[in-house]
Scaffold this active site. Structure first.
Site, PDB file in Angstrom:
ATOM      1  N   CYS A 198     -33.361  36.480 -22.156  1.00  8.98           N
ATOM      2  CA  CYS A 198     -33.050  37.902 -22.023  1.00  8.98           C
ATOM      3  C   CYS A 198     -33.083  38.591 -23.391  1.00  8.98           C
ATOM      4  CB  CYS A 198     -31.709  38.093 -21.306  1.00  8.98           C
ATOM      5  SG  CYS A 198     -31.533  39.739 -20.571  1.00  8.98           S
ATOM      6  N   HIS A 258     -31.684  34.734 -16.266  1.00 14.95           N
ATOM      7  CA  HIS A 258     -30.477  33.955 -16.523  1.00 14.95           C
ATOM      8  C   HIS A 258     -30.318  32.882 -15.438  1.00 14.95           C
ATOM      9  CE1 HIS A 258     -28.986  36.649 -19.637  1.00 14.95           C
ATOM     10  NE2 HIS A 258     -29.208  37.673 -18.842  1.00 14.95           N
TER      11      HIS A 258
END
Length: 522
Positions: free
Chosen positions: A338, A440
């Site tokens: 991310c 994630h």
């Protein structure tokens, strides 16, 4: 059994989350329909629910302890700090702006109504609701805006147990002081104490507990022992200490260890992504915040960030940016997740996170901040609203993967090969020993993780490292939840706990006179 209970703590990271999870698991194993609830959470460790909402990771774990899917109902208000003074406000799973302390004060009634409605709905649907407080109820400077501690307990008439971490020292004073600083009406709901993380002979502690009861009129319902095997799904950033080992490394399945350095960013987000690596035998994961800590690691992981450009500037200022670039030039493995993925690129244009952190209005109309990335991946990122929050499923070289996305950054240009295919669309980057993704929880896909670690070991020249064939992150999480429930069943006074849930706080609890704390009194 029917009712509710609130678990408060003397401090952050005192053990509220794990005690709630343990009680929930214990009740669920006994056939009780139980749900968790945290009115307001402040954490950058979050997950995405099935309907695309965002909640604190601890409430997702507590939901699983109850045998439930995570839901925004369990954490209706979430604050995600982007700076020391500003936080993104997430209400019922959706980002609605950024707030500072004064903004939050003006919105307290609106948020109080949201919290009350969700708790009332849960209490109507489930037999028992186990609530988790936030920080400490002794933060009396915040009492007027309190949604999660005594404000919630008073509004809903819920008994409160206070957890203290004895491993830090001073727990008896913390427990006494937490009650003593509260106003009398709040004190009436504090019904007892739980000691957490005790090492040694309980009989040596007992005289102190007896004196605590004499001073406060409240019993200690149990002393939970320190359990080294409880480490997965850590929510509080206090657990991400530079140099600390994540989990409990077990011996390698092959002959070589694989060492991982995870960068401890100042505004780290979803730090729990690396925990799946720590579940693997022969993988040693440590937090790092300086160049020398990453030089010998076989793999460097740059996790997510709630303030990507700010943390990128920190990387450069600390010399980590150049050390990471040197690793890349030498062909040594690096993974960015991310915000960490975004930092590996060429350019970041941020008109969301950076602007919101710097201004006093939510998503103010300020010029976007542009920063050069580390230039390791050929990738441009631009931040935009609305925030992407979704669960995802896909493949990596035909291997199934799953996870979730929480980010404002969009890839506007890339010249690197994609790493994954998510819902039929290329995602992430994979170039030689460099990998990056917005997903994630990706490393919890067991087959994918094993295959990828074997490639990492090859590129790190660790031919003796062999991923274990049977490691399951889900099974490890389930084992830890059951261990929590076992500790609750063994070490807590369950009849007293059941009585509090069914009947509420005792009506005979004494008030600790504030004169005891007033130095002006003779």
């Amino acid at each position: 059994m029917r009712g509710a209970l609130l678990i408060a703590g003397t401090t952050s990271d005192a053990g509220k989350s794990v005690v709630v999870a343990g009680i929930c698991r214990m009740l669920a194993r006994r056939g009780v329909r139980v749900a968790p609830f945290k009115a307001q959470n402040m954490s950058n460790n979050s997950v995405v629910t099935l309907d695309g909402g965002e909640i604190g990771r601890a409430q997702a774990l507590q939901a699983r302890a109850c045998g439930l899917e995570p839901s925004v109902r369990f954490n209706p208000v979430l604050l995600k700090p982007g700076s020391d003074r500003r936080s993104q406000l997430v209400v019922r799973g959706k980002a609605v702006g950024t707030v500072g302390a004064r903004d939050y004060f003006t919105r307290r009634q609106e948020l109080r109504e949201v919290v009350a409605a969700e708790l009332s709905s849960l209490r109507a649907e489930f037999d028992v609701v186990i609530c988790e407080g936030a920080g400490s109820p002794a933060e009396i400077n915040l009492r007027a805006t309190d949604l999660a501690n005594m404000g919630l307990a008073r509004t809903a008439d819920i008994p409160v147990l206070v957890v203290g971490d004895i491993d830090r020292g001073g727990v008896l004073a913390h427990l006494f002081g937490t009650v003593a600083v509260l106003e009398p009406e709040d004190q009436q709901l504090i019904s007892g104490f739980i000691i957490n993380k005790f090492r040694g002979d309980v009989s040596l502690l007992q005289p102190g507990l007896d004196q605590l009861t004499a001073l406060t009129g409240r019993p200690t319902l149990g002393v939970l022992p320190f359990a080294e095997d409880l480490w997965l799904d850590a929510e509080d950033s206090l657990g991400t200490i530079s140099g600390a080992t994540v989990g409990r490394p077990s011996p390698p399945h092959g002959t070589d260890w694989l060492t991982v350095a995870a960068i401890r960013l100042p505004r780290i987000s979803n730090s729990t992504d690396i925990e799946a690596l720590a579940c693997e035998p022969g993988v040693s994961v440590r937090w790092a915040d300086s160049p020398h800590q990453i030089t010998t690691a076989d793999l460097v992981v740059i996790p997510g960030s709630k303030s990507t450009i700010s943390d990128l500037e920190w990387l450069r200022a600390n010399g980590l940016g150049e050390a990471i670039r040197a690793r890349a030039a030498a062909g040594r493995p690096i993974l960015g997740i991310c915000g960490g993925y975004q930092m590996l690129g060429t350019r970041i244009v941020d008109g969301v996170e950076h602007s919101a952190a710097q201004t006093l209005t939510a998503f103010a109309d300020t010029p976007p901040h542009t920063a050069a990335g580390l230039g390791i991946l050929d990738l441009d990122i631009e931040f935009a609203n609305p925030k992407i929050a979704r669960q995802v499923h896909g493949t990596a070289a035909s291997i199934p993967v799953h996870g979730y996305e929480i980010h404002h950054g969009r890839v506007t240009r890339t010249a690197d090969p994609a790493w994954l295919t998510i819902d039929g669309t290329p995602e992430g980057s994979a170039r030689e020993a460099i990998w990056g993704t917005h997903v994630h929880g990706l490393l919890e896909s067991d087959e994918f993780r094993r295959t990828w670690l074997a490639e990492v070991a090859t590129r790190a020249a660790r031919p003796g490292f062999t991923p274990a064939p049977d490691t399951s992150v889900t099974a490890t999480r389930t084992t830890q939840l059951d261990l929590l429930a076992d500790l609750i069943e063994t070490h807590l006074d369950l009849p007293a706990l059941e009585s509090l849930i069914n009947q509420g706080a005792p009506t005979t609890l004494p008030t600790i006179a504030t004169a005891l704390l007033d130095p002006r009194q003779p």
